[in-house]
Motif scaffolding. Structure first.
Motif, mmCIF file in Angstrom:
data_model
loop_
_atom_site.group_PDB
_atom_site.id
_atom_site.type_symbol
_atom_site.label_atom_id
_atom_site.label_comp_id
_atom_site.label_asym_id
_atom_site.label_seq_id
_atom_site.Cartn_x
_atom_site.Cartn_y
_atom_site.Cartn_z
ATOM 1 N N ALA A 1 0.682 -1.449 -0.030
ATOM 2 C CA ALA A 1 -0.123 -0.332 0.365
ATOM 3 C C ALA A 1 0.756 1.353 -0.409
ATOM 4 C CB ALA A 1 -0.538 0.263 0.676
ATOM 5 N N LEU A 2 1.745 1.433 0.639
ATOM 6 C CA LEU A 2 2.772 2.183 0.763
ATOM 7 C C LEU A 2 3.513 2.648 -0.475
ATOM 8 C CD1 LEU A 2 4.101 1.697 4.578
ATOM 9 C CD2 LEU A 2 2.837 4.107 3.232
ATOM 10 N N PHE A 3 3.798 1.660 -1.147
ATOM 11 C CA PHE A 3 4.377 1.501 -2.048
ATOM 12 C C PHE A 3 4.048 2.468 -3.911
ATOM 13 C CE2 PHE A 3 3.893 -0.099 -6.778
ATOM 14 C CZ PHE A 3 5.449 0.302 -6.895
ATOM 15 N N GLY A 4 2.578 2.352 -3.514
ATOM 16 C CA GLY A 4 1.128 3.376 -4.449
ATOM 17 C C GLY A 4 1.491 4.656 -4.124
ATOM 18 N N VAL A 5 0.768 4.719 -2.592
ATOM 19 C CA VAL A 5 1.507 5.723 -2.298
ATOM 20 C C VAL A 5 2.274 6.391 -2.092
ATOM 21 C CG1 VAL A 5 0.839 7.722 0.153
ATOM 22 C CG2 VAL A 5 -0.140 4.781 -0.470
ATOM 23 N N VAL A 6 3.455 6.286 -2.605
ATOM 24 C CA VAL A 6 4.425 7.222 -2.295
ATOM 25 C C VAL A 6 5.250 7.173 -3.922
ATOM 26 C CG1 VAL A 6 7.378 6.579 -2.098
ATOM 27 C CG2 VAL A 6 6.041 6.339 -0.093
ATOM 28 N N GLY A 7 4.101 6.588 -4.097
ATOM 29 C CA GLY A 7 5.025 6.994 -5.953
ATOM 30 C C GLY A 7 4.177 7.677 -6.465
ATOM 31 N N LEU A 8 2.483 7.523 -5.657
ATOM 32 C CA LEU A 8 1.890 8.985 -6.037
ATOM 33 C C LEU A 8 2.229 10.570 -5.551
ATOM 34 C CD1 LEU A 8 -1.469 7.886 -4.856
ATOM 35 C CD2 LEU A 8 -0.885 8.292 -7.241
ATOM 36 N N PHE A 9 2.734 10.620 -4.646
ATOM 37 C CA PHE A 9 3.157 11.972 -4.145
ATOM 38 C C PHE A 9 4.358 12.893 -5.137
ATOM 39 C CE2 PHE A 9 6.549 14.371 -2.294
ATOM 40 C CZ PHE A 9 5.534 15.588 -1.174
ATOM 41 N N PRO A 10 3.346 14.135 -5.552
ATOM 42 C CA PRO A 10 2.923 14.555 -4.561
ATOM 43 C C PRO A 10 1.553 14.511 -5.166
ATOM 44 C CG PRO A 10 3.802 15.561 -6.077
ATOM 45 C CD PRO A 10 4.219 14.725 -6.482
ATOM 46 N N ALA A 11 1.334 13.876 -5.884
ATOM 47 C CA ALA A 11 -0.202 13.683 -6.641
ATOM 48 C C ALA A 11 -1.307 13.341 -5.635
ATOM 49 C CB ALA A 11 -0.597 13.284 -7.581
ATOM 50 N N ILE A 12 -2.567 13.047 -5.537
ATOM 51 C CA ILE A 12 -3.356 12.323 -5.032
ATOM 52 C C ILE A 12 -4.308 12.102 -6.168
ATOM 53 C CG2 ILE A 12 -4.896 12.457 -3.294
ATOM 54 C CD1 ILE A 12 -4.212 15.116 -2.025
ATOM 55 N N LEU A 13 -4.948 12.882 -6.967
ATOM 56 C CA LEU A 13 -5.774 12.367 -7.842
ATOM 57 C C LEU A 13 -4.549 12.731 -9.827
ATOM 58 C CD1 LEU A 13 -9.226 12.670 -6.648
ATOM 59 C CD2 LEU A 13 -7.772 10.590 -6.728
ATOM 60 N N ILE A 14 -4.308 11.189 -10.178
ATOM 61 C CA ILE A 14 -3.514 11.674 -10.887
ATOM 62 C C ILE A 14 -4.660 12.144 -12.865
ATOM 63 C CG2 ILE A 14 -1.813 11.700 -12.983
ATOM 64 C CD1 ILE A 14 -0.466 9.048 -10.688
ATOM 65 N N SER A 15 -4.347 12.579 -13.111
ATOM 66 C CA SER A 15 -5.630 13.019 -14.791
ATOM 67 C C SER A 15 -4.915 12.684 -15.404
ATOM 68 C CB SER A 15 -5.895 14.721 -14.735
ATOM 69 O OG SER A 15 -6.469 14.693 -15.889
ATOM 70 N N THR A 16 -5.346 11.992 -16.127
ATOM 71 C CA THR A 16 -4.919 10.240 -17.435
ATOM 72 C C THR A 16 -5.560 11.383 -18.830
ATOM 73 O OG1 THR A 16 -6.979 9.318 -17.557
ATOM 74 C CG2 THR A 16 -5.332 8.429 -16.761
ATOM 75 N N LEU A 17 -6.493 12.870 -19.018
ATOM 76 C CA LEU A 17 -6.487 13.841 -19.550
ATOM 77 C C LEU A 17 -5.553 14.525 -19.743
ATOM 78 C CD1 LEU A 17 -10.472 14.326 -18.961
ATOM 79 C CD2 LEU A 17 -9.281 12.575 -20.009
ATOM 80 N N ASN A 18 -5.071 15.007 -18.960
ATOM 81 C CA ASN A 18 -3.908 16.045 -18.961
ATOM 82 C C ASN A 18 -3.333 16.654 -17.726
ATOM 83 O OD1 ASN A 18 -2.119 18.492 -18.837
ATOM 84 N ND2 ASN A 18 -3.474 19.346 -20.507
ATOM 85 N N PRO A 19 -2.155 16.517 -17.381
ATOM 86 C CA PRO A 19 -1.708 15.867 -16.214
ATOM 87 C C PRO A 19 -1.464 16.562 -15.107
ATOM 88 C CG PRO A 19 -0.073 15.529 -17.501
ATOM 89 C CD PRO A 19 -1.221 15.842 -18.227
ATOM 90 N N ALA A 20 -1.406 18.515 -16.381
ATOM 91 C CA ALA A 20 -2.147 19.709 -15.028
ATOM 92 C C ALA A 20 -2.985 19.955 -14.743
ATOM 93 C CB ALA A 20 -2.213 21.237 -16.209
ATOM 94 N N PHE A 21 -4.669 18.269 -14.915
ATOM 95 C CA PHE A 21 -5.539 18.739 -14.632
ATOM 96 C C PHE A 21 -5.602 17.739 -13.458
ATOM 97 C CE2 PHE A 21 -7.578 18.854 -18.719
ATOM 98 C CZ PHE A 21 -7.287 20.304 -18.497
#
Length: 338
Positions: free
Chosen positions: A267-287
């Motif tokens: 679980a922590l592997f995925g969370v640390v991999g996300l940082f600093p994002a919480i929700l990643i947009s597949t449409l545009n990283p800026a979103f």
């Protein structure tokens, strides 16, 4: 600074929830395959019965932290994943009610209904949590207004389904190990055998998930930039390997502990991999929603941190006490409550 602290605490809360409620969900999912008579069914209920409601505290805490610390992410996440969330909640409700209602009427048909609710209410949350978190790791179709434009069936992509199957397998192995601690006789032997048989399946699934993550997500970006973070994966590997070694030696408490470390580190592997994002947009990283554009005010985060420093240790203390107090082997009818 407070955003980073709360992001890490958010990840830790989810990891603890997966470890603690994971064995409950695993036991419930395995019940049709392991319980051969009424006593063994009741023994499986009682293996998780004293803990399930306390374990749910961590789920509520993780959701509460999402709402209070990162309200914009909460709004986007739970509105966009509303159907999946409602399925999860209804399944958890059915499971909770089954603990209390099963023994109220001395009738085989009545008990069969609640047994089915227990199984469905254990399997579905494990699957849905895996699908949901895999999609969080991969990204969601979030537009510039921070609205998730996808639906429930968009979550059922190959990566999401792989995450769901991985969670089910992890929790089943974890539950079988906990049952090995509390059960006796033939049920204990079957639980240990099941955990041993699930171990290679979990290994294959987690390797496939990591490979898929490396190719199709950005989770490894932080690890490649900061190689010392690979210690999280190393700890996951160590936990998984040690769980099998200790199981072969019959040291089921240590085997369960290794499994707990494995699940928490995955679980922590995925969370640390996300940082600093919480929700990643597949449409545009800026979103994408990050800890910077989704967080509450600094004052809110500061006050919340003070509250957490007081109450989280209290909850941890309660969990340790309950695990120690209610982990004795179930040997006779007199040991059964549910």
């Amino acid at each position: 600074m407070f955003e980073t602290i709360w992001f890490l605490l958010w990840g830790v809360l989810w990891a603890v929830y997966f470890v603690l409620d994971g064995f409950d969900l695993g036991i419930g999912t395995l019940m049709p395959f392991l319980a051969k008579n009424e006593f063994e069914k009741r023994a499986m209920y009682n293996a998780g019965g004293p803990f399930w409601d306390g374990n749910e505290v961590w789920l509520i805490s993780a959701g509460g932290v999402t709402f209070a610390a990162f309200p914009q992410a909460y709004a986007t996440m739970f509105s966009g994943l509303y159907s999946a969330l409602m399925l999860l909640l209804f399944a958890l409700i059915l499971r909770g009610v089954s603990f209390e209602f099963r023994s109220k009427v001395d009738n085989d048909s009545w008990r069969s209904v609640w047994d089915a609710c227990q199984v469905a209410g254990s399997f579905l949350p494990a699957l849905l949590l895996g699908v949901a978190f895999a999609n969080l790791f991969h990204g969601l179709p979030i537009n510039e207004a921070h609205v998730n434009t996808g639906g429930l069936f968009d979550l059922l992509n190959p990566y999401g389904l792989l995450g769901g199957v991985l969670f089910v397998a992890m929790f089943c192995m974890h539950g079988a190990l906990w049952l090995s601690i509390r059960a006796t006789g033939e049920l204990k032997k079957r639980a240990m055998t099941t955990a041993a048989r699930l171990w290679p399946a979990v290994l294959v699934l987690v390797l496939a998930f990591l490979a898929y993550s490396f190719v199709n997500t950005q989770l490894f970006g932080n690890y490649l930039k900061n190689p010392h973070l690979f210690l999280i994966l190393a700890a996951a590997v160590a936990g998984l390997v040690l769980s099998r070694i200790y199981l072969a030696q019959g040291q089921v408490w240590k085997a369960w502990g290794g499994s707990a470390v494995f699940i928490a580190c995955v679980a922590l592997f995925g969370v640390v991999g996300l940082f600093p994002a919480i929700l990643i947009s597949t449409l545009n990283p800026a979103f994408s929603l990050t800890i910077h554009n989704a967080a509450s005010s600094q004052l809110t985060l500061k006050i919340m941190l003070g509250v957490a420093l007081v109450f989280v240790p209290l909850v941890i203390g309660y969990q340790v006490w309950s695990l120690k107090t209610f982990s004795q082997p179930i040997e006779a009818e007199s040991d059964l409550e549910y």
